[in-house]
Design a protein around this motif. Structure first.
Motif, PDB file in Angstrom:
ATOM      1  N   ASP A   8       0.847  -1.183   0.000  1.00 20.57           N
ATOM      2  CA  ASP A   8       0.000   0.000   0.000  1.00 20.57           C
ATOM      3  C   ASP A   8       0.890   1.242   0.000  1.00 20.57           C
ATOM      4  OD1 ASP A   8       0.976   0.131   2.591  1.00 20.57           O
ATOM      5  OD2 ASP A   8      -0.921  -0.436   3.524  1.00 20.57           O
ATOM      6  N   ARG A  31      -2.858  -0.929  -9.830  1.00 18.19           N
ATOM      7  CA  ARG A  31      -3.915  -0.883  -8.822  1.00 18.19           C
ATOM      8  C   ARG A  31      -3.883   0.425  -8.046  1.00 18.19           C
ATOM      9  NH1 ARG A  31      -2.777  -6.470  -8.504  1.00 18.19           N
ATOM     10  NH2 ARG A  31      -1.249  -6.185  -6.826  1.00 18.19           N
ATOM     11  N   LEU A  32      -2.682   0.875  -7.691  1.00 16.11           N
ATOM     12  CA  LEU A  32      -2.588   2.139  -6.960  1.00 16.11           C
ATOM     13  C   LEU A  32      -3.066   3.309  -7.812  1.00 16.11           C
ATOM     14  CD1 LEU A  32       0.817   1.831  -5.064  1.00 16.11           C
ATOM     15  CD2 LEU A  32      -1.490   1.436  -4.191  1.00 16.11           C
ATOM     16  N   GLU A  34      -5.187   3.188 -10.351  1.00 16.09           N
ATOM     17  CA  GLU A  34      -6.619   3.091 -10.637  1.00 16.09           C
ATOM     18  C   GLU A  34      -7.479   3.329  -9.409  1.00 16.09           C
ATOM     19  OE1 GLU A  34      -7.020  -0.650 -12.691  1.00 16.09           O
ATOM     20  OE2 GLU A  34      -6.725   0.338 -14.648  1.00 16.09           O
ATOM     21  N   ASP A  35      -6.869   3.356  -8.233  1.00 11.38           N
ATOM     22  CA  ASP A  35      -7.637   3.771  -7.057  1.00 11.38           C
ATOM     23  C   ASP A  35      -8.138   5.204  -7.201  1.00 11.38           C
ATOM     24  OD1 ASP A  35      -7.444   1.399  -5.718  1.00 11.38           O
ATOM     25  OD2 ASP A  35      -5.773   2.004  -4.433  1.00 11.38           O
ATOM     26  N   GLY A  36      -7.462   6.002  -8.034  1.00 15.11           N
ATOM     27  CA  GLY A  36      -7.858   7.393  -8.221  1.00 15.11           C
ATOM     28  C   GLY A  36      -8.515   7.667  -9.560  1.00 15.11           C
TER      29      GLY A  36
END
Length: 257
Positions: A8, A31-32, A34-36
């Motif tokens: 994370d 993934r990090l 696309e969190d935004g």
């Protein structure tokens, strides 16, 4: 320092504080990001490396490097704004090969600069590094699209200046594509030259996050796997440098040269 498959953001930030750098695999980086927001234009973003201009400043040395460049301004929060076209400058202290001159590169195309992928990357870097330098209120962000070409008998040199610092606060390097390429190992060094670690950006969105004030970095030359076929290494390099607001000194962690 190689991270686990899905760290994370706080874990990555702790690694950067401890070691001065971190490597993150492409799946975890995606993934990090696309969190935004979704990277909806990734295919077009990656394809834009086919339209880079030759780096004329290296032409006399026969090195095969293509690039585009843009400058952005970012506050501690809110939108990231593209600045008017301007040169890339490094002092001789940081770039003995090409420092001390203003280098004007062809600009990053508007569709790329305004696209979802680049905007998400820029915002992620601002937020990630901003948490490490919370006093920073404004960042100068420079974006470089690089293609390093290699052919039989002529290795491509991703860092022709050798192991170096960029003269900024933080650096984010993302692999976009590798085609018919071998080698290209990223090395991280102490200022005295001692090796701290190494890794190879091999898959799309494999990432290196670097505290430029604390460590130096370089990349070994790349060579074609099949000498009869075209070979290239495409990367996006984004640098973040803290800028002072009126009446106050710079608040970032690194050099402002």
């Amino acid at each position: 320092m190689t991270t686990d498959p899905a760290p994370d953001v706080p874990t990555l930030q702790a690694l950067l504080r401890r070691d001065g750098y971190a490597f993150l695999g492409g799946d975890a980086m995606r993934r990090l990001l696309e969190d935004g927001g979704a990277l909806d234009d990734w295919p077009a973003f990656a394809a834009s490396w086919d339209d880079l201009a030759p780096d004329a400043y290296l032409a006399a040395r026969g090195r095969q490097r293509r690039r585009r460049h843009a400058v952005f301004a970012a506050g501690a929060a809110g939108p990231v704004r593209r600045e008017p076209r301007q040169p890339h400058y490094q002092s001789l202290d940081y770039n003995p090969l090409q420092g001390g001159i203003e280098r004007w590169f062809e600009p990053i195309l508007p569709a790329v600069a305004e696209g979802a992928t680049l905007r998400r990357i820029l915002a992620f870097g601002r937020d990630f590094f901003g948490a490490l330098a919370p006093a920073t209120r404004r960042w100068r962000v420079e974006v470089h699209q690089f293609r390093i070409e290699a052919r039989a008998g002529a290795a491509g040199e991703p860092t022709p200046e050798g192991v170096h610092r960029d003269g900024v606060d933080y650096v984010l390097v993302l692999l976009v594509d590798r085609a018919n390429i071998e080698r290209g190992t990223t090395t991280i060094h102490r200022p005295d030259g001692g090796l701290l670690g190494s890794f190879t950006l091999a898959r799309p969105l494999d990432a290196a996050l670097v505290d430029d004030a604390r460590v130096c970095h370089g990349v070994t030359p790349v060579v074609p796997h099949d000498p009869q076929r075209p070979a290239h290494r495409d990367v996006l390099v984004v640098t973040y440098r803290a800028e002072a607001t009126a009446g106050e000194p710079p608040a970032g962690q690194g050099s402002t040269a």
